[in-house]
Design a protein around this motif. Structure first.
Motif, PDB file in Angstrom:
ATOM      1  N   HIS A 102       0.808  -1.219   0.000  1.00  0.00           N
ATOM      2  CA  HIS A 102       0.000   0.000   0.000  1.00  0.00           C
ATOM      3  C   HIS A 102       0.843   1.272   0.000  1.00  0.00           C
ATOM      4  O   HIS A 102       0.365   2.344  -0.383  1.00  0.00           O
ATOM      5  CB  HIS A 102      -0.932   0.004   1.214  1.00  0.00           C
ATOM      6  N   ALA A 448       1.052   0.902  -6.670  1.00  0.00           N
ATOM      7  CA  ALA A 448       0.125   1.676  -5.852  1.00  0.00           C
ATOM      8  C   ALA A 448      -0.082   3.071  -6.426  1.00  0.00           C
ATOM      9  O   ALA A 448      -1.090   3.728  -6.140  1.00  0.00           O
ATOM     10  CB  ALA A 448       0.643   1.759  -4.420  1.00  0.00           C
ATOM     11  N   THR A 488       1.425   8.249  -4.831  1.00  0.00           N
ATOM     12  CA  THR A 488       0.895   7.142  -4.047  1.00  0.00           C
ATOM     13  C   THR A 488       0.106   7.673  -2.862  1.00  0.00           C
ATOM     14  O   THR A 488       0.659   8.385  -2.012  1.00  0.00           O
ATOM     15  CB  THR A 488       2.027   6.229  -3.547  1.00  0.00           C
ATOM     16  N   ILE A 491      -2.362   5.592   2.882  1.00  0.00           N
ATOM     17  CA  ILE A 491      -3.515   4.800   3.304  1.00  0.00           C
ATOM     18  C   ILE A 491      -3.359   4.371   4.757  1.00  0.00           C
ATOM     19  O   ILE A 491      -2.328   3.813   5.141  1.00  0.00           O
ATOM     20  CB  ILE A 491      -3.668   3.556   2.402  1.00  0.00           C
ATOM     21  N   ALA A 502      -8.042   2.019   0.154  1.00  0.00           N
ATOM     22  CA  ALA A 502      -7.344   0.779  -0.190  1.00  0.00           C
ATOM     23  C   ALA A 502      -8.149  -0.031  -1.202  1.00  0.00           C
ATOM     24  O   ALA A 502      -7.588  -0.581  -2.158  1.00  0.00           O
ATOM     25  CB  ALA A 502      -7.098  -0.044   1.075  1.00  0.00           C
ATOM     26  N   SER A 505      -7.588   1.120  -4.630  1.00  0.00           N
ATOM     27  CA  SER A 505      -6.198   1.142  -5.074  1.00  0.00           C
ATOM     28  C   SER A 505      -6.018   0.499  -6.446  1.00  0.00           C
ATOM     29  O   SER A 505      -6.685  -0.492  -6.772  1.00  0.00           O
ATOM     30  CB  SER A 505      -5.310   0.411  -4.066  1.00  0.00           C
ATOM     31  N   ARG A 511      -6.004  -3.836  -2.531  1.00  0.00           N
ATOM     32  CA  ARG A 511      -7.463  -3.825  -2.475  1.00  0.00           C
ATOM     33  C   ARG A 511      -7.990  -4.900  -1.517  1.00  0.00           C
ATOM     34  O   ARG A 511      -9.006  -4.712  -0.835  1.00  0.00           O
ATOM     35  CB  ARG A 511      -8.042  -4.042  -3.874  1.00  0.00           C
TER      36      ARG A 511
END
Length: 922
Positions: A102, A448, A488, A491, A502, A505, A511
């Motif tokens: 992430h 990401a 990016t 998160i 997320a 994403s 995800r």
């Protein structure tokens, strides 16, 4: 003539009907039955290597090698995009697979200890973490997350927040980074072998990477080494393979099905409720399941028939026979091309192979849905092809119950069409130091930040379990619109907003964490997820639908507008999401069996696979009525739904036909019968096979239906068909009888029946000697040819000398490898060498055999089928049936069955002319 299958499509569900059905659903989590007692896990012994290196194996010392990577100027990418180096050695080495977390970090599974180099990295291979801390589009930090002696070229790494899943045959290992310091510490962090029992450590055809689906489950693929693994629910899966002759070939798994070859499986993240999603591959390195639930995969070739395919749930690609005992060549029928035979495209029970593009060595895949590339590229499927120095691109288009897959080069270093170092162009005998041939894309991911990231193994060789780069160099390239820097999103998984971010994403496995966290919130997150379901981006909205279906009954009611939508894709996603959530959906399946979309009906069909006929029979009959006779994907999906109840479904269809005579069947009904091939249909099918009223193609379909019917009555019917030696399908009937006498019909005394009925007596058959002239040294040298300029026009005339063994321009016999289009991907020296000295590199699967009978007849050829009677094909396409009882000796020949250039009377200029022609002949 009666029309057996009316094909007008029923209208969509009326809103009132679907609403009533949905309101009555009781949705539950996947686990619909109590767990079985888990089997005792194998004890993990720390620092136990899969292989012990020999004493003379030099240790890998990164400080003493000079890392290498390609100049990005040699790459071709689509207009508007650019490729840059994101990271290269010594920040990473031999990247076998990668994933994105992430925060935009890239995790790499390294393969320094690949195959013969086992032990080169003395402490084992590593899972490495790379990151771009200043956001300039280049990694500036790299460290090892974990290194263990057990890790020997792990072929997969997947990251789900602080859970890292490593595919390292025989185990799927889950590391939990408890303190989130990005370094595995056994004293603090957790390590668990989630699944075990995957065959052949240090083999490319074994366990591959894990990836998440939109349903909250984990998916993984495995090659055709075989496996016997148990999930945490106590269910054991036995996937046999004729490749290595596993002891459980042909055995049922605990789900009641027989699996063979490579496969795709899915599991709950806990390791429970495993399912086989597709099987009978050669070696699918990786697959994808996008946010609509569509599945795609690639697969390796044997020989040139690599493919990128749409996977229909429960489908077989036919690399082995259904019992897993016979490889495809044992069943290759006269006249079939290799791609058709290898994936059994003429056999019932094999799903469409998709884009079969020839030789290569495919690896990683991904699916782009949203991110930095913009709307133009939404729905982009990417597949790495190391053998051709390219990442293929596809924009899959729905086509009935399947997809059209039109291929293009998304990223390549080699636009020449001349490839090196891959098995289909000579392998280790055809290496090159030319930079543009060294790009070996091992994996591709959506980052990401929404850019595309490609890892490069970098080597002169790919395939054959070989590598040549002693520097173990590797590179990760970034592909994005020109001039863009990474963006990016930060998160936080602790807030609903962060979890929604997320779920939105671009990175697939990011995800998954959003999905899990939102599901854990339950009612508190329903409003936020329902809002996302209204998003204009169809991929983002679809992700919310999958989640709503698993957030309780009230949340699932929010799916109803999708079930009633005019958009067939929304109806499909809604149906899939409800299936994934569990519960009793039979009323919904019954109504949607009349849906106007073939894709929706396909989903209903595969859902019937394990449903007893008492509940599914009427639905399967309804689905059959809507088969047009032209959609193979639909037919195969329907056949999957009929698994285990073929006789009952066919009987219901026959009853619905009101006694239509066999000769008046519609093509759709004949094909449905072919797909089911029940014993009850034998007499009707035989009538079609012998009927002069039908076309040869219709009669051949009937003959093939008999061939796949596992019943003595089918064998007798085939014998009856073979009696008519003037029939256009007599030769096919004889081939089937000989072939089936060695396998599926071996207990039916085929040979004795052939003799008794006066059709064929192998003991009395006249055999003739067919010998290949002794090999003679070539009078023409390779260097004599390569210095000449060829005349393609003259070559087109000279190539007819090859048609006694090869097919080209729709002429010639099927004996040696087909030359149709072969030269397009071959360098001049390889083509010339094959003509001059065919014994120097015999094509895989075309080994010659010398048979000497007890009365002195000598036959040189290829054995097509073993058994009591051998089918042997020799030069000129001559086929003989040789009883085993008449054979005095049989041995493999140490030379090619093909004549050399000198034996064909070719001069150096002749060879150059043929090469020139073959380099341009489609």
């Amino acid at each position: 003539m009666r029309i057996l299958f009316p094909v007008p499509y029923a209208p969509m569900l009326r809103p009132s009907t679907a609403l009533a059905l949905l309101a009555g659903l009781t949705v539950s989590v996947f686990a619909a039955k109590p767990d079985k007692p888990a089997k005792k896990e194998k004890e993990f012994v720390a620092a136990k290597p899969a292989f012990t290196p020999s004493a003379d194996t030099p240790a890998f010392d990164p400080s003493k090698v000079t890392p290498q990577h390609l100049d990005t100027s040699m790459f071709k990418v689509p207009e508007g995009l650019e490729i840059t180096v994101w990271a290269t050695s010594p920040m990473l080495f031999n990247p076998a697979n990668m994933d994105v977390d992430h925060a935009g970090r890239i995790w790499v599974a390294e393969g320094v200890n690949y195959r013969r180099h086992s032990g080169r990295s003395r402490e084992g291979d590593a899972i490495r973490v790379l990151q771009d801390t200043d956001g300039d589009g280049k990694a500036d930090e790299s460290h090892v997350f974990v290194r263990e002696k057990e890790l020997e070229c792990p072929l997969g790494v997947a990251v789900f927040d602080n859970v890292i899943v490593v595919s390292n045959t025989p185990n799927m290992i889950v590391y939990t980074d408890v303190n989130r310091d990005l370094k595995f510490d056994p004293a603090v962090d957790k390590r668990e072998v989630l699944l075990s029992g995957f065959e052949q450590a240090q083999h490319d055809h074994s366990l591959h990477s894990v990836y998440a689906g939109p349903d909250g489950r984990w998916y993984f693929s495995h090659g055709n080494c075989g496996a016997q693994f148990s999930d945490k629910s106590g269910n054991t899966f036995r996937i046999g393979s004729g490749y290595l002759n596993n002891p459980y070939v042909g055995q049922k798994s605990d789900d009641g099905h027989v699996y063979a070859g490579g496969f795709t499986a899915s599991i709950d993240p806990s390791g429970h409720n495993a399912r086989i999603m597709g099987y009978n591959y050669r070696n699918s390195y990786e697959g994808v399941r996008n946010s609509f639930g569509d599945m795609f995969l690639n697969d390796n070739d044997d020989p040139p028939a690599c493919r990128v395919s749409h996977l229909i749930e429960g489908g077989s690609f036919g690399f082995f026979s259904p019992d897993g005992k016979r490889q495809w060549r044992a069943d290759k029928r006269p006249g079939q091309t290799i791609p058709v035979a290898e994936w059994r495209q003429d056999d019932p029970g094999s799903i469409p192979a998709g884009d079969v593009y020839g030789g290569g060595a495919p690896t990683g895949m991904c699916f782009y849905e949203n991110g930095a590339l913009g709307d133009k590229w939404k729905g982009l499927l990417l597949s790495c092809e190391t053998g051709r120095n390219v990442v293929f691109g596809y924009l899959p288009k729905p086509d009935g119950a399947g997809f059209k897959l039109e291929r293009f080069d998304f990223c390549t270093s080699n636009t020449t069409g001349v490839f090196k170092g891959s098995d289909f162009v000579g392998g280790g005998k055809n290496l090159s130091d030319e930079s543009h041939t060294l790009f070996r894309p091992s994996d591709v991911c959506v980052g990401a930040d929404g850019a595309i990231y490609v890892s490069d193994w970098f080597d002169k060789r790919t395939g054959g379990h070989q590598d040549t780069d002693e520097t173990c160099s590797g590179t990760i390239y970034r592909i994005a619109p020109k001039g863009t820097k990474p963006q990016t999103a930060k998160i936080s998984f602790d807030t609903t907003e962060g979890q929604i971010a997320a779920l939105k994403s671009p990175a697939n496995n990011v995800r998954h964490t959003g999905f899990v966290k939102l599901k854990e919130q339950g009612d508190n997150a329903v409003a936020a997820v329902a809002t996302l379901a209204e998003d204009k981006d169809p991929y983002l909205a679809a992700r919310a639908i999958w989640l709503l279906a698993q957030m309780g009954e009230k949340a699932s009611l929010r799916i109803r507008p999708w079930l009633e939508s005019d958009d067939e894709n929304k109806r499909l996603v809604a149906l899939r999401a409800l299936r994934a959530a569990g519960g009793d959906l039979m009323d919904l399946f019954n109504s949607m069996s009349a849906d106007g979309s073939a894709a929706v009906r396909r989903e209903v069909a595969v859902a019937m696979r394990d449903v007893p006929v008492a509940q599914s029979g009427n639905i399967l009959v309804e689905l059959a009525k809507r088969y047009s006779g032209k959609d193979r994907s639909y037919l195969e999906a329907w056949g999957i739904g009929c698994t285990g109840k073929e006789d009952e479904v066919w009987a219901a269809l026959k009853k619905a036909s009101n006694g239509t005579p066999a000769e008046e069947w519609t093509d759709a009904f004949a094909q449905a019968t072919w797909r089911l091939h029940p014993a009850a249909a034998v007499e009707s099918v035989k009538a079609r096979a012998v009927s002069a009223k039908l076309s040869p193609q219709q009669r051949k379909l009937a003959l093939d239906t008999l061939a796949f019917t596992q019943d003595a009555s089918a064998a007798q019917a085939m014998l009856a068909v073979a009696k008519d030696k003037e029939s256009p399908i007599h030769g096919d009937a004889m081939w089937w009888l000989i072939n089936r006498s060695t396998n599926d019909w071996k207990d039916y005394n085929i040979a004795g029946e052939l003799k008794a009925q006066g059709i064929f007596d192998p003991e009395a058959a006249k055999l003739v000697t067919i010998e290949i002239p002794p090999a003679t040294p070539s009078l023409v040298k390779l260097e004599d040819v390569t210095k000449l300029k060829g005349d393609a026009k003259n070559g087109s005339s000279l190539v007819v000398r090859c048609v006694m063994c090869h097919q080209i321009n729709n002429q010639g016999v099927e004996f040696g490898p087909s030359l149709q289009g072969w030269g397009l991907s071959q360098p001049t020296d390889i083509i010339a060498q094959a003509i001059l000295e065919p014994s120097k590199d015999i094509a895989h699967g075309f080994d010659g055999v010398e048979i000497v009978t007890k009365d002195g007849i000598k036959i040189h050829g290829m054995v097509l089928t073993e058994g009591d009677v051998l089918i042997v094909r020799s030069m000129g396409g001559q086929t003989q049936f040789v009883p085993k009882s008449r054979i005095a000796s049989k041995k493999k020949m140490d030379r090619s069955l093909m004549l050399s250039g000198t034996q064909l009377g070719l001069t150096a200029q002749d060879v150059a002319d043929i090469v020139a022609y073959m380099r341009q002949a489609e």
